[in-house]
Scaffold this motif. Structure first.
Motif, mmCIF file in Angstrom:
data_model
loop_
_atom_site.group_PDB
_atom_site.id
_atom_site.type_symbol
_atom_site.label_atom_id
_atom_site.label_comp_id
_atom_site.label_asym_id
_atom_site.label_seq_id
_atom_site.Cartn_x
_atom_site.Cartn_y
_atom_site.Cartn_z
ATOM 1 N N THR A 104 0.832 -1.208 0.000
ATOM 2 C CA THR A 104 0.000 0.000 0.000
ATOM 3 C C THR A 104 0.863 1.252 0.000
ATOM 4 O O THR A 104 0.597 2.211 -0.738
ATOM 5 C CB THR A 104 -0.937 0.007 1.216
ATOM 6 N N LEU A 105 1.902 1.244 0.840
ATOM 7 C CA LEU A 105 2.820 2.381 0.890
ATOM 8 C C LEU A 105 3.492 2.593 -0.454
ATOM 9 O O LEU A 105 3.581 3.725 -0.954
ATOM 10 C CB LEU A 105 3.862 2.154 1.981
ATOM 11 N N ASN A 107 2.453 1.650 -3.452
ATOM 12 C CA ASN A 107 1.474 2.115 -4.443
ATOM 13 C C ASN A 107 1.150 3.597 -4.243
ATOM 14 O O ASN A 107 0.999 4.355 -5.216
ATOM 15 C CB ASN A 107 0.197 1.283 -4.354
ATOM 16 N N TYR A 108 1.044 3.991 -2.992
ATOM 17 C CA TYR A 108 0.749 5.394 -2.690
ATOM 18 C C TYR A 108 1.862 6.303 -3.206
ATOM 19 O O TYR A 108 1.609 7.347 -3.826
ATOM 20 C CB TYR A 108 0.566 5.562 -1.189
ATOM 21 N N VAL A 111 1.773 6.669 -7.049
ATOM 22 C CA VAL A 111 0.723 7.581 -7.528
ATOM 23 C C VAL A 111 1.112 9.027 -7.256
ATOM 24 O O VAL A 111 0.896 9.912 -8.101
ATOM 25 C CB VAL A 111 -0.628 7.241 -6.872
ATOM 26 N N GLN A 112 1.693 9.288 -6.082
ATOM 27 C CA GLN A 112 2.108 10.652 -5.768
ATOM 28 C C GLN A 112 3.194 11.127 -6.733
ATOM 29 O O GLN A 112 3.232 12.308 -7.110
ATOM 30 C CB GLN A 112 2.609 10.736 -4.316
ATOM 31 N N ASN A 122 0.455 17.598 -3.959
ATOM 32 C CA ASN A 122 0.505 16.367 -3.173
ATOM 33 C C ASN A 122 0.583 16.701 -1.692
ATOM 34 O O ASN A 122 1.267 17.658 -1.300
ATOM 35 C CB ASN A 122 1.731 15.520 -3.538
ATOM 36 N N LEU A 125 4.322 13.842 2.571
ATOM 37 C CA LEU A 125 4.400 12.441 2.945
ATOM 38 C C LEU A 125 5.706 12.168 3.682
ATOM 39 O O LEU A 125 6.783 12.548 3.234
ATOM 40 C CB LEU A 125 4.318 11.554 1.703
ATOM 41 N N ARG A 255 3.442 6.691 10.585
ATOM 42 C CA ARG A 255 3.005 5.457 9.919
ATOM 43 C C ARG A 255 3.546 4.256 10.683
ATOM 44 O O ARG A 255 4.746 4.071 10.811
ATOM 45 C CB ARG A 255 3.492 5.416 8.467
#
Length: 349
Positions: A104-105, A107-108, A111-112, A122, A125, A255
């Motif tokens: 998930t991290l 993929n995130y 996309v960013q 954005n 992060l 996180r």
């Protein structure tokens, strides 16, 4: 002697000899003082407690451990390997929730990156992570994989992992801790710094240098935010308290990835993995006995249970027991040299 010198001449001789001794003493004192001054500029000849971070203090990670026996353990540098980190992640036994979090991290971040290329805004992060869980649940292994994934994503240029703990970061005397933290951070630039049992940094009391270590680390995380990622790890409750106790840590670590304990079936699979990697096998009797014992151990474990470390220790003891058994026999076949029998497993446990 009176036949050769007058009283006046004898007096002159005595005075001259005394003066010579005085001059020699003065010259000796000057030489010693000069030697001491020269030694003061050589930090390797000064007592440890007098060294400071000033005047080009040369800090060597490999030689500046707490003591000689801990040098190689307090700081370990893992160079990145070329294998596919995503494939290695998928091959890990168990840890399904951890794999999902890491995916998930990744993929995130992907996309960013695409949004950034399109000129879209954005949210800020943080790539720093908190790994929580019991010992032996794969936190260090996953940290190495994450470092390589960050390299694959373009976050880090090198993707290596530097492992350390309290003993690698905190010095024994005034002026040692900050240079030590800075040196370790320097070695981790363009990669990941992994701090195991990070909560131990604040467990030393008021006379400890843990706060100095944390303050120095936070400054480096800010100064090198594009070149340094930090992962801290440890028991779940202790890590939450550690992060929440410091506003600087709270703002940078948001996180969390929790590492669950392994089931007895997963521990058995890990044991089989050690067998395959080291070209061993196990008899049916021994396998059945080991499964039952692992079930018992998991059902009666405490918070200090070693998980995969426990299985590794059992494997290492089992092959030693096999070696002792074979030393009394005359093994003739490959099977005899590779197979672990019931007696080996029982003795190992």
């Amino acid at each position: 002697m009176g036949n050769f010198f007058t009283n006046k001449q004898l007096t002159i001789i005595i005075v001259a000899v005394a003066a010579a001794f005085i001059v020699m003493g003065i010259l000796t004192m000057v030489a010693v003082s000069t030697s001491d001054d020269n030694n003061d500029t050589d930090y390797t000849n000064r007592p440890r407690q007098e060294r400071t971070a000033d005047n080009d203090y040369n800090f060597d990670i490999k030689s500046e451990g707490v003591d000689d026996e801990e040098k190689t353990d307090s700081v370990v540098v893992n160079e990145p390997i070329e294998d596919d980190p995503y494939a290695e992640l998928d091959e890990l036994i168990g840890l399904e929730s951890v794999k999902e979090e890491v995916r998930t991290l990744a993929n995130y971040v992907k996309v960013q990156k695409m949004r950034e290329e399109k000129g879209l805004k954005n949210p800020k992060l943080s790539y720093h992570l908190v790994f929580t869980g019991s010992p032996g649940t794969g936190k260090t292994t996953v940290a190495r994989i994450v470092a390589r994934i960050y390299k694959d994503l373009g976050i880090l240029k090198k993707g290596h992992l530097v492992e350390t703990d309290r003993s690698g970061l905190i010095g024994q005397y005034v002026g040692q801790t900050a240079p030590r933290v800075n040196a370790i951070c320097d070695s981790a630039l363009n990669g990941v710094l992994f701090i195991d049992e990070a909560y131990a940094l604040t467990n030393g009391g008021k006379q400890d240098y843990g706060d100095e270590a944390i303050a120095t680390l936070l400054k480096r995380m800010e100064d090198d935010r594009d070149r340094l990622v930090v992962i801290v790890a440890g028991y779940t409750d202790e890590m939450k308290q550690f992060i929440q106790a410091n506003p600087g840590l709270q703002s940078r670590f948001n996180r969390y990835i929790n590492f669950p304990d392994y089931s007895s079936a997963e521990l058995y699979d890990i044991f089989l993995m050690y067998l395959r990697k080291n070209e061993y096998s196990i008899s049916t009797e021994a396998a059945d006995y080991l499964k039952k014992r692992l079930e018992y151990v998991v059902n009666n474990k405490d918070r200090n249970f070693g998980n995969a470390r426990y299985v590794r220790n059992v494997f290492e003891k089992a092959i030693q027991c096999q070696a002792n058994r074979l030393s009394k026999e005359t093994p003739k076949t490959t099977e005899e040299l590779t197979q672990l029998k019931l007696a080996d497993i029982k003795q190992a446990l």
